[in-house]
Motif scaffolding. Structure first.
Motif, mmCIF file in Angstrom:
data_model
loop_
_atom_site.group_PDB
_atom_site.id
_atom_site.type_symbol
_atom_site.label_atom_id
_atom_site.label_comp_id
_atom_site.label_asym_id
_atom_site.label_seq_id
_atom_site.Cartn_x
_atom_site.Cartn_y
_atom_site.Cartn_z
ATOM 1 N N ASP A 1 17.605 -106.624 -26.678
ATOM 2 C CA ASP A 1 17.869 -105.116 -26.279
ATOM 3 C C ASP A 1 19.098 -104.576 -25.771
ATOM 4 O O ASP A 1 19.110 -103.543 -25.378
ATOM 5 N N LEU B 1 22.086 -104.115 -26.548
ATOM 6 C CA LEU B 1 23.010 -103.268 -27.345
ATOM 7 C C LEU B 1 22.463 -101.679 -27.138
ATOM 8 O O LEU B 1 23.373 -100.894 -26.769
ATOM 9 N N SER B 2 21.172 -101.627 -27.348
ATOM 10 C CA SER B 2 20.357 -100.222 -27.275
ATOM 11 C C SER B 2 20.487 -99.850 -25.949
ATOM 12 O O SER B 2 20.557 -98.755 -25.629
ATOM 13 N N TRP B 3 20.224 -100.774 -25.099
ATOM 14 C CA TRP B 3 20.323 -100.327 -23.572
ATOM 15 C C TRP B 3 21.388 -100.018 -23.046
ATOM 16 O O TRP B 3 21.764 -98.868 -22.294
ATOM 17 N N TRP B 4 22.517 -100.711 -23.609
ATOM 18 C CA TRP B 4 23.861 -100.365 -23.091
ATOM 19 C C TRP B 4 24.337 -98.983 -23.560
ATOM 20 O O TRP B 4 24.836 -98.448 -22.726
ATOM 21 N N GLN B 5 24.118 -98.871 -24.749
ATOM 22 C CA GLN B 5 24.542 -97.410 -25.303
ATOM 23 C C GLN B 5 23.676 -96.255 -24.420
ATOM 24 O O GLN B 5 24.330 -95.436 -24.373
ATOM 25 N N GLY B 6 22.485 -96.549 -24.261
ATOM 26 C CA GLY B 6 21.676 -95.485 -23.476
ATOM 27 C C GLY B 6 22.331 -95.316 -22.247
ATOM 28 O O GLY B 6 22.534 -94.080 -21.697
ATOM 29 N N ASP C 1 28.839 -106.139 -32.520
ATOM 30 C CA ASP C 1 28.039 -106.877 -33.344
ATOM 31 C C ASP C 1 28.411 -108.475 -33.244
ATOM 32 O O ASP C 1 27.731 -109.425 -33.183
ATOM 33 N N GLU D 1 32.865 -97.190 -34.834
ATOM 34 C CA GLU D 1 33.006 -98.643 -34.179
ATOM 35 C C GLU D 1 34.043 -99.479 -34.459
ATOM 36 O O GLU D 1 34.442 -100.135 -33.299
#
Length: 275
Positions: free
Chosen positions: A139, A141-146, A218, A256
């Motif tokens: 999780d 990448l999604s946590w980091w972006q949020g 990635d 990106e």
């Protein structure tokens, strides 16, 4: 009079092996038209050939047996086509994933054997706002972006003055045990009013070996691999979280390939090394 086609005859007609036909019988996917009660011999009818052909093609597309059964038992053409379309969408998504993996492998094979360009940096403690959480590696990448978006929203809402690029701290457990603590932060000065997950935070001082990762995150593991190899060969490693600074991040651009991330590896440096 024969009851129908033997397994061997039906196998030749449909190009499904006897073993496969037995399996389809056992799972209720394609049952014989007749089974001789005295001999146990199975017989198929010519009317089952179209169903066998459909089953073969759906299984060639890796459709699960349960889904094939649902297609065959669909009450109308629309329902059947919807089930097939859903599976085709899944296949296309897998093809995209496979293409991404192939491109990543080719990029790895084309990488220069030269080591990374490494800078040694003494980082002082910095006042900041941050979001801290224990998360699963999958999780990140999604946590980091949020978290990054939320922090930047607070910077704007509270009119805080940024004193440096945003960054992140990632505990070793996150990589070793696939679950660990992570912190995303934005260095600021001025009074901070904690809101929700956002609190005031002091980024700890550290001695770092630093290199730059260009592009999407990635494949940032390749940059970590280069830097970690360099640190193991040339530095004295110390316990501490791995560190990132986002010189160009998703808040600045959605492209990106334009992202630019500094990766910091904690090391021990003597005074003479600093000099």
């Amino acid at each position: 009079m024969r009851a129908g086609l033997t397994v061997g005859e039906f196998s030749r007609v449909t190009h499904l092996s006897a073993k496969t036909l037995r399996h389809y019988h056992d799972v209720g996917l394609l049952e014989p038209a007749d089974v001789d009660s005295s001999t146990g011999y199975r017989y198929y009818s010519l009317d089952q050939v179209p169903a066998a052909q459909v089953i073969r093609r759906l299984r060639d597309l890796d459709m699960p047996v349960a889904d094939v059964r649902a297609v065959l038992s669909a009450e109308d053409v629309a329902g059947r086509n919807k089930l097939i379309a859903v599976h085709l969408d899944r296949l296309e998504a897998k093809l995209v994933e496979a293409r991404t993996a192939v491109d990543a492998l080719r990029d790895l094979l084309r990488r220069s054997p030269a080591g990374p360009v490494v800078e040694h940096r003494s980082v002082p403690a910095q006042p900041a706002i941050g979001i801290r959480a224990v998360i699963d590696r999958v999780d990140v990448l999604s946590w980091w972006q949020g978290a990054l978006g939320e922090l930047n929203g607070i910077v704007g809402a509270q009119r805080l003055h940024r004193t440096g690029p945003s960054g992140g701290l990632f505990d070793s457990d996150l990589y070793e045990h696939e679950r660990g603590e992570a912190v995303v932060f934005v260095p600021v000065d001025g009074a901070v009013r904690p809101v929700g997950r956002v609190t005031d935070f002091v980024v700890p001082a550290a001695e770092l070996a630093v290199t730059v990762h260009e592009g999407p995150l990635d494949d940032i593991d390749l940059t970590y691999g280069d830097l970690g190899t360099y640190a193991a060969r040339h530095e004295i490693g110390v316990t501490g979280p791995l560190r990132e600074y986002y010189l160009r991040d998703p808040i600045e651009t959605s492209a990106e390939r334009e992202w630019r991330t500094e990766v910091g590896w904690p090391i021990f440096r003597s005074d003479s090394a600093r000099g």
